[in-house]
Design a protein around this motif. Structure first.
Motif, PDB file in Angstrom:
ATOM      1  N   ARG A 412       0.841  -1.195   0.069  1.00  0.00           N
ATOM      2  CA  ARG A 412      -0.065   0.028  -0.064  1.00  0.00           C
ATOM      3  C   ARG A 412       0.779   1.264   0.023  1.00  0.00           C
ATOM      4  O   ARG A 412       0.521   2.298  -0.584  1.00  0.00           O
ATOM      5  CB  ARG A 412      -0.889   0.076   1.140  1.00  0.00           C
ATOM      6  CG  ARG A 412      -1.778   1.215   1.197  1.00  0.00           C
ATOM      7  CD  ARG A 412      -2.792   0.794   2.312  1.00  0.00           C
ATOM      8  NE  ARG A 412      -2.089   0.505   3.840  1.00  0.00           N
ATOM      9  CZ  ARG A 412      -1.889   1.236   4.371  1.00  0.00           C
ATOM     10  NH1 ARG A 412      -2.044   2.606   4.545  1.00  0.00           N
ATOM     11  NH2 ARG A 412      -1.217   0.922   5.731  1.00  0.00           N
ATOM     12  N   LEU A 413       2.116   1.210   0.741  1.00  0.00           N
ATOM     13  CA  LEU A 413       2.672   2.663   0.852  1.00  0.00           C
ATOM     14  C   LEU A 413       3.884   2.553  -0.378  1.00  0.00           C
ATOM     15  O   LEU A 413       4.731   3.453  -0.412  1.00  0.00           O
ATOM     16  CB  LEU A 413       3.505   2.537   2.032  1.00  0.00           C
ATOM     17  CG  LEU A 413       2.414   2.538   3.215  1.00  0.00           C
ATOM     18  CD1 LEU A 413       3.083   2.590   4.740  1.00  0.00           C
ATOM     19  CD2 LEU A 413       1.449   3.973   3.181  1.00  0.00           C
ATOM     20  N   GLU A 414       4.212   1.623  -1.056  1.00  0.00           N
ATOM     21  CA  GLU A 414       5.034   1.437  -2.195  1.00  0.00           C
ATOM     22  C   GLU A 414       4.341   1.934  -3.431  1.00  0.00           C
ATOM     23  O   GLU A 414       3.405   2.410  -3.440  1.00  0.00           O
ATOM     24  CB  GLU A 414       5.449  -0.224  -2.447  1.00  0.00           C
ATOM     25  CG  GLU A 414       6.139  -0.541  -1.191  1.00  0.00           C
ATOM     26  CD  GLU A 414       6.509  -1.931  -1.453  1.00  0.00           C
ATOM     27  OE1 GLU A 414       6.553  -2.455  -2.461  1.00  0.00           O
ATOM     28  OE2 GLU A 414       6.588  -2.782  -0.441  1.00  0.00           O
ATOM     29  N   ARG A 415       5.369   2.571  -4.352  1.00  0.00           N
ATOM     30  CA  ARG A 415       4.930   3.537  -5.425  1.00  0.00           C
ATOM     31  C   ARG A 415       5.547   2.831  -6.657  1.00  0.00           C
ATOM     32  O   ARG A 415       6.604   2.437  -6.963  1.00  0.00           O
ATOM     33  CB  ARG A 415       5.316   4.813  -5.278  1.00  0.00           C
ATOM     34  CG  ARG A 415       4.949   5.631  -4.229  1.00  0.00           C
ATOM     35  CD  ARG A 415       3.296   5.902  -4.349  1.00  0.00           C
ATOM     36  NE  ARG A 415       2.821   6.745  -3.302  1.00  0.00           N
ATOM     37  CZ  ARG A 415       2.251   6.135  -2.352  1.00  0.00           C
ATOM     38  NH1 ARG A 415       1.955   4.854  -2.362  1.00  0.00           N
ATOM     39  NH2 ARG A 415       1.771   6.774  -1.253  1.00  0.00           N
TER      40      ARG A 415
END
Length: 423
Positions: A412-415
């Protein structure tokens, strides 16, 4: 031994009034299960031991930082001992006020110090001269006076089960060496934005008898005399935590009466408010890690019980070589000597080695005992595994207090795609 809240009834392990298979069916595994009434009992036991002495119990959040556990302890009258800005955020979210908070730790950032001062914490424990100067500078920038305590390293020998949980011996990173306290106190007149309000210490974890305390308290009181002689307005005496709990059958509970007898005498002589910082003592025995057996395996003359929980869920056996009792949720005939291991791709992924355990088969449930402290709070996503659910039981009812992570949560916090920047 005091009941932990987990008992067999008709051959089935219950958490208070709730059968553990009911929780497994409703929530899945692996899952941490906590007993609210055990936490209440432990808190009241410690609180009553200091009846008649001005005192306040500050729960060490690092032991178990679940918001519902924190809220339960707040409802009992506890404060908190924190070691990060994240723990401060959790404490405030659980309903604590700044005045309920003692902020410890050797590496507080400027941002965390400002966060603590803006929240109006009761005390910031100073653990180095450089930190003292930094706290004064941040307080000056904010236009406030920072209430501080000096954490004294009494430099006493402490007998603990593992070297990593000793904090009060010479050469540890924690606290101010006792011979350096007077020098720090002498610096205070030149630092107008700090006010020394307390002195404290913390010897370590799993301290099984009061002998180290008997050695350390006179050294802490000597530092107190020096600070008072310098005219410092000391109000608090903090003796930390570290009370032991039994993990193995032959181990005994901490002798609270002996502990209280020593500390009470010192606190009454000083006339100060006593601060206690228990963590493990309040929550460890109140929790189990509920896990399902996936497979039985026999290889190279050894038996293995493979579970769906791994070292990412409970790292204490791998990190500290810690012992946790492991019981079948439904009593099973027969026994086998086996390694109880998880699915992680590491040889260190085990909960027990060469342990005589019930002859459980695939599909059986196991309860890893004394897992309420430093269990979920040290869990990780290693091997890209979702962290387990958490459940709180209170009498005949239970509630999910920590939802099991999903695989979507893992990224979720990776791009992707990336948004590149240039210098």
């Amino acid at each position: 031994m005091t009941s932990t809240g987990f008992d067999y009834r008709a051959g089935v392990l219950h958490a208070e009034e709730v059968p553990l298979p009911t929780i497994a069916s409703a929530v899945g595994t692996p899952t941490y299960v906590y007993c609210a009434n055990t936490i209440r009992h432990r808190f009241h036991q410690l609180d009553q031991a200091f009846h008649g002495v001005p005192h306040h119990i500050h729960f060490a959040v690092k032991a178990n930082s679940n918001l519902s556990i924190l809220s339960l302890l707040r409802s009992l009258g506890a404060g908190v001992d924190i070691v990060s800005g994240g723990e401060l955020y959790r404490a405030l979210a659980a309903g604590f006020h700044g005045r309920d908070v003692v902020f410890s730790g050797v590496g507080k950032t400027v941002h965390e110090i400002a966060q603590a001062l803006n929240a109006g914490v009761q005390l910031i424990n100073i653990e180095s001269e450089a930190e003292l100067v930094t706290v004064n500078a941040v307080a000056e920038r904010l236009g406030v006076i920072a209430p501080i305590a000096i954490r004294v390293n009494p430099e006493v020998t402490v007998d603990t089960p593992h070297a990593y949980i000793k904090t009060g011996e010479k050469g540890q990173k924690f606290g101010i060496p006792r011979d350096d306290v007077s020098r720090l106190v002498a610096c205070l007149p030149d630092l107008p934005n700090v006010q020394l309000r307390g002195l404290g210490m913390h010897l370590g974890s799993q301290i099984g008898n009061a002998d180290p305390l008997r050695d350390a308290l006179p050294r802490l009181l000597s530092a107190l005399e020096q600070a008072r002689a310098a005219g410092q307005p000391i109000a608090f005496l903090d003796v930390g935590g570290g009370l032991s709990v039994p993990y193995e059958a032959h181990e005994t509970e901490a002798d609270i009466d002996d502990y209280a007898r020593i500390v009470r005498a010192a606190a009454l002589d000083t006339g100060l408010t006593l601060l206690l910082e228990p963590g493990r003592f309040l929550v460890a025995e109140a929790g189990v890690l509920l896990t399902e057996v996936l497979y039985r395996k026999h290889a190279a003359g050894k038996d293995f019980v493979v579970t769906d929980a791994g070292m990412n869920d409970l790292i204490r056996p791998a990190l500290y070589q810690a012992y946790h009792a492991i019981d079948p949720v439904v009593i099973t005939d027969g026994a086998v000597v086996a390694d109880i291991v998880g699915p992680i791709c590491e040889s260190g992924d085990f909960f027990a080695k060469d342990r005589a355990v019930p002859d459980v088969q695939a599909g059986a449930l196991l309860a890893v005992r004394t897992a309420g402290a430093y269990g979920f709070s040290m869990a990780s996503n290693y091997n890209s595994r979702a962290r387990p659910a958490e459940v709180l039981v209170d009498g005949e009812q239970f509630a999910v207090v920590g939802v099991r992570e999903s695989q979507e949560d893992l990224v979720r916090l990776e791009r992707a795609p990336l948004h590149w920047r240039t210098a």
